[in-house]
Design a protein around this motif. Structure first.
Motif, PDB file in Angstrom:
ATOM      1  N   ALA A   1       0.862  -1.183   0.000  1.00 43.47           N
ATOM      2  CA  ALA A   1       0.000   0.000   0.000  1.00 43.47           C
ATOM      3  C   ALA A   1       0.900   1.235   0.000  1.00 43.47           C
ATOM      4  CB  ALA A   1      -0.900   0.013   1.218  1.00 43.47           C
ATOM      5  N   THR A   2       0.482   2.288  -0.674  1.00 42.29           N
ATOM      6  CA  THR A   2       1.208   3.545  -0.704  1.00 42.29           C
ATOM      7  C   THR A   2       0.382   4.593   0.023  1.00 42.29           C
ATOM      8  OG1 THR A   2       2.172   2.960  -2.832  1.00 42.29           O
ATOM      9  CG2 THR A   2       2.260   5.284  -2.191  1.00 42.29           C
ATOM     10  N   VAL A   3       1.023   5.286   0.927  1.00 42.71           N
ATOM     11  CA  VAL A   3       0.352   6.330   1.695  1.00 42.71           C
ATOM     12  C   VAL A   3       1.121   7.625   1.494  1.00 42.71           C
ATOM     13  CG1 VAL A   3      -0.307   7.114   3.992  1.00 42.71           C
ATOM     14  CG2 VAL A   3      -0.449   4.701   3.425  1.00 42.71           C
ATOM     15  N   THR A   4       0.446   8.685   1.113  1.00 39.92           N
ATOM     16  CA  THR A   4       1.051  10.008   0.997  1.00 39.92           C
ATOM     17  C   THR A   4       0.754  10.784   2.260  1.00 39.92           C
ATOM     18  OG1 THR A   4       0.741   9.989  -1.392  1.00 39.92           O
ATOM     19  CG2 THR A   4       1.145  12.134  -0.355  1.00 39.92           C
ATOM     20  N   LEU A   5       1.804  11.262   2.910  1.00 41.60           N
ATOM     21  CA  LEU A   5       1.644  12.048   4.130  1.00 41.60           C
ATOM     22  C   LEU A   5       1.893  13.506   3.796  1.00 41.60           C
ATOM     23  CD1 LEU A   5       3.636   9.716   6.538  1.00 41.60           C
ATOM     24  CD2 LEU A   5       1.169   9.863   6.261  1.00 41.60           C
ATOM     25  N   ASN A   6       0.937  14.363   4.046  1.00 40.29           N
ATOM     26  CA  ASN A   6       1.080  15.794   3.827  1.00 40.29           C
ATOM     27  C   ASN A   6       1.369  16.470   5.154  1.00 40.29           C
ATOM     28  OD1 ASN A   6       0.451  15.774   1.014  1.00 40.29           O
ATOM     29  ND2 ASN A   6      -1.667  15.391   1.575  1.00 40.29           N
ATOM     30  N   VAL A   7       2.361  17.344   5.136  1.00 40.06           N
ATOM     31  CA  VAL A   7       2.772  18.038   6.353  1.00 40.06           C
ATOM     32  C   VAL A   7       2.966  19.507   6.025  1.00 40.06           C
ATOM     33  CG1 VAL A   7       4.556  18.208   8.110  1.00 40.06           C
ATOM     34  CG2 VAL A   7       3.947  15.976   7.201  1.00 40.06           C
ATOM     35  N   THR A   8       2.560  20.362   6.908  1.00 41.66           N
ATOM     36  CA  THR A   8       2.833  21.783   6.784  1.00 41.66           C
ATOM     37  C   THR A   8       3.715  22.183   7.952  1.00 41.66           C
ATOM     38  OG1 THR A   8       0.686  22.150   5.760  1.00 41.66           O
ATOM     39  CG2 THR A   8       1.802  24.086   6.674  1.00 41.66           C
ATOM     40  N   PHE A   9       4.906  22.664   7.638  1.00 42.82           N
ATOM     41  CA  PHE A   9       5.807  23.134   8.675  1.00 42.82           C
ATOM     42  C   PHE A   9       5.562  24.619   8.881  1.00 42.82           C
ATOM     43  CE2 PHE A   9       8.030  19.447   6.934  1.00 42.82           C
ATOM     44  CZ  PHE A   9       8.261  18.741   8.098  1.00 42.82           C
ATOM     45  N   VAL A  10       5.354  25.014  10.114  1.00 41.29           N
ATOM     46  CA  VAL A  10       5.052  26.398  10.437  1.00 41.29           C
ATOM     47  C   VAL A  10       6.163  26.947  11.328  1.00 41.29           C
ATOM     48  CG1 VAL A  10       3.372  27.926  11.531  1.00 41.29           C
ATOM     49  CG2 VAL A  10       2.590  25.906  10.312  1.00 41.29           C
ATOM     50  N   ASN A  11       6.707  28.091  10.917  1.00 43.52           N
ATOM     51  CA  ASN A  11       7.702  28.740  11.765  1.00 43.52           C
ATOM     52  C   ASN A  11       7.037  29.205  13.051  1.00 43.52           C
ATOM     53  OD1 ASN A  11      10.066  28.612  10.175  1.00 43.52           O
ATOM     54  ND2 ASN A  11       9.244  30.184   8.835  1.00 43.52           N
ATOM     55  N   PRO A  12       7.787  29.199  14.137  1.00 49.93           N
ATOM     56  CA  PRO A  12       7.187  29.666  15.394  1.00 49.93           C
ATOM     57  C   PRO A  12       6.825  31.142  15.297  1.00 49.93           C
ATOM     58  CG  PRO A  12       9.545  29.339  15.637  1.00 49.93           C
ATOM     59  CD  PRO A  12       9.178  28.830  14.284  1.00 49.93           C
ATOM     60  N   SER A  13       5.810  31.524  16.033  1.00 54.31           N
ATOM     61  CA  SER A  13       5.402  32.924  16.017  1.00 54.31           C
ATOM     62  C   SER A  13       6.435  33.769  16.757  1.00 54.31           C
ATOM     63  CB  SER A  13       4.029  33.094  16.652  1.00 54.31           C
ATOM     64  OG  SER A  13       4.084  32.719  18.002  1.00 54.31           O
ATOM     65  N   CYS A  14       6.534  35.007  16.344  1.00 54.00           N
ATOM     66  CA  CYS A  14       7.474  35.939  16.973  1.00 54.00           C
ATOM     67  C   CYS A  14       6.710  37.169  17.433  1.00 54.00           C
ATOM     68  CB  CYS A  14       8.553  36.372  15.985  1.00 54.00           C
ATOM     69  SG  CYS A  14       9.577  35.023  15.391  1.00 54.00           S
ATOM     70  N   ASP A  15       7.084  37.680  18.580  1.00 53.68           N
ATOM     71  CA  ASP A  15       6.551  38.954  19.064  1.00 53.68           C
ATOM     72  C   ASP A  15       7.577  40.018  18.736  1.00 53.68           C
ATOM     73  OD1 ASP A  15       4.208  37.909  20.195  1.00 53.68           O
ATOM     74  OD2 ASP A  15       5.285  37.325  22.009  1.00 53.68           O
ATOM     75  N   ILE A  16       7.140  41.068  18.061  1.00 53.96           N
ATOM     76  CA  ILE A  16       8.035  42.165  17.697  1.00 53.96           C
ATOM     77  C   ILE A  16       7.516  43.432  18.359  1.00 53.96           C
ATOM     78  CG2 ILE A  16       6.808  42.586  15.531  1.00 53.96           C
ATOM     79  CD1 ILE A  16       9.539  43.351  14.304  1.00 53.96           C
ATOM     80  N   THR A  17       8.434  44.199  18.929  1.00 52.50           N
ATOM     81  CA  THR A  17       8.057  45.424  19.626  1.00 52.50           C
ATOM     82  C   THR A  17       8.757  46.608  18.984  1.00 52.50           C
ATOM     83  OG1 THR A  17       7.846  44.173  21.686  1.00 52.50           O
ATOM     84  CG2 THR A  17       7.975  46.569  21.871  1.00 52.50           C
ATOM     85  N   VAL A  18       7.951  47.546  18.513  1.00 53.41           N
ATOM     86  CA  VAL A  18       8.420  48.783  17.896  1.00 53.41           C
ATOM     87  C   VAL A  18       7.641  49.912  18.551  1.00 53.41           C
ATOM     88  CG1 VAL A  18       8.714  49.979  15.682  1.00 53.41           C
ATOM     89  CG2 VAL A  18       8.626  47.506  15.730  1.00 53.41           C
ATOM     90  N   PRO A  19       8.253  51.073  18.750  1.00 55.06           N
ATOM     91  CA  PRO A  19       7.474  52.185  19.319  1.00 55.06           C
ATOM     92  C   PRO A  19       6.239  52.484  18.464  1.00 55.06           C
ATOM     93  CG  PRO A  19       9.804  52.759  19.152  1.00 55.06           C
ATOM     94  CD  PRO A  19       9.634  51.447  18.450  1.00 55.06           C
ATOM     95  N   ASP A  20       5.143  52.878  19.110  1.00 59.82           N
ATOM     96  CA  ASP A  20       3.921  53.230  18.378  1.00 59.82           C
ATOM     97  C   ASP A  20       4.165  54.385  17.420  1.00 59.82           C
ATOM     98  OD1 ASP A  20       2.479  51.278  19.686  1.00 59.82           O
ATOM     99  OD2 ASP A  20       1.762  52.638  21.245  1.00 59.82           O
TER     100      ASP A  20
END
Length: 170
Positions: free
Chosen positions: A27-46
Motif C-alpha cells: 500500500a502507498t500512503v502520501t503524508l502531507n505536512v505543513t511546517f510552520v515557523n514559530p510565532s514571533c513577538d516584535i516590539t516597535v514604538p507606536d
C-alpha cells in the motif's frame, strides 16, 4: 506400512498447505505536512518623533526594535521593512507626506554601525537587516538610526510616513 502419529500428521499438513503460497500486499500512503515557523513577538514604538526639521541632513536618536520567537530550538532570524504610507524613493528611502502631498523630506534608516541605509522593500524582497550572527532563542534587539534630508522643494508642515517591520527566518 505403518506411520507414527507425528509423521502422519506432518504428511497431512504438508498435503493441505503444499499448494498455498504467501501473498504479498503493498500500500502507498502520501503524508502531507505543513511546517510552520514559530510565532514571533516584535516590539516597535507606536510612533517616533523626528522633531522640528530644518534644511539639510540630520541623524536622529536611535530607534530600537526588539523581537522574540516562541521556539525552544534556536533559530536564525532577521528583520525586513516595508513602506505603508509615504512615497518610495528608490529602495532605501521614503519621502514623507504632508496631508496627501509628497514633501521635500526623505527618511532613511541605518543599522547601528553601518553607513548604508536598510532596504524598505518588504517581506517578498527578502532584504534582511539586523541578522542573527548565530541561532538563538533569546530576545533580540536591533538599533536603527533614522536619517532625514530636508530640501526646499515640496510643501512644509507636519509630515509623516508609516513603516512596517517583520521578522524573517534565515
Amino acid at each position: 506400512m505403518r506411520f507414527g502419529k507425528a509423521v502422519m500428521l506432518a504428511l497431512i499438513l504438508e498435503t493441505m498447505t503444499g499448494g498455498v503460497q504467501a501473498q504479498k500486499a503493498t500500500a502507498t500512503v502520501t503524508l502531507n505536512v505543513t511546517f510552520v515557523n514559530p510565532s514571533c513577538d516584535i516590539t516597535v514604538p507606536d510612533s517616533y518623533n523626528l522633531g522640528t526639521l530644518t534644511l539639510g541632513s540630520k541623524e536622529h536618536e536611535d530607534l530600537k526594535i526588539t523581537w522574540h520567537c516562541a521556539s525552544e530550538i534556536p533559530l536564525k532570524t532577521a528583520l525586513m521593512a516595508s513602506i505603508v504610507t509615504g512615497v518610495p524613493q528608490g529602495d532605501d528611502k521614503i519621502r514623507l507626506i504632508v496631508g496627501n502631498k509628497s514633501s521635500g523630506t526623505t527618511l532613511s534608516l541605518k543599522e547601528k554601525g553601518s553607513s548604508s541605509p536598510i532596504k524598505l522593500m518588504g517581506i517578498n524582497a527578502q532584504k534582511y537587516f539586523c541578522r542573527d550572527a548565530k541561532e538563538s532563542n533569546k530576545k533580540r534587539t536591533c538599533t536603527l538610526t533614522p536619517v532625514t534630508n530636508v530640501s526646499p522643494e515640496g510643501p512644509f508642515g507636519r509630515a509623516s510616513a508609516t513603516l512596517r517591520f517583520e521578522v524573517g527566518y534565515l
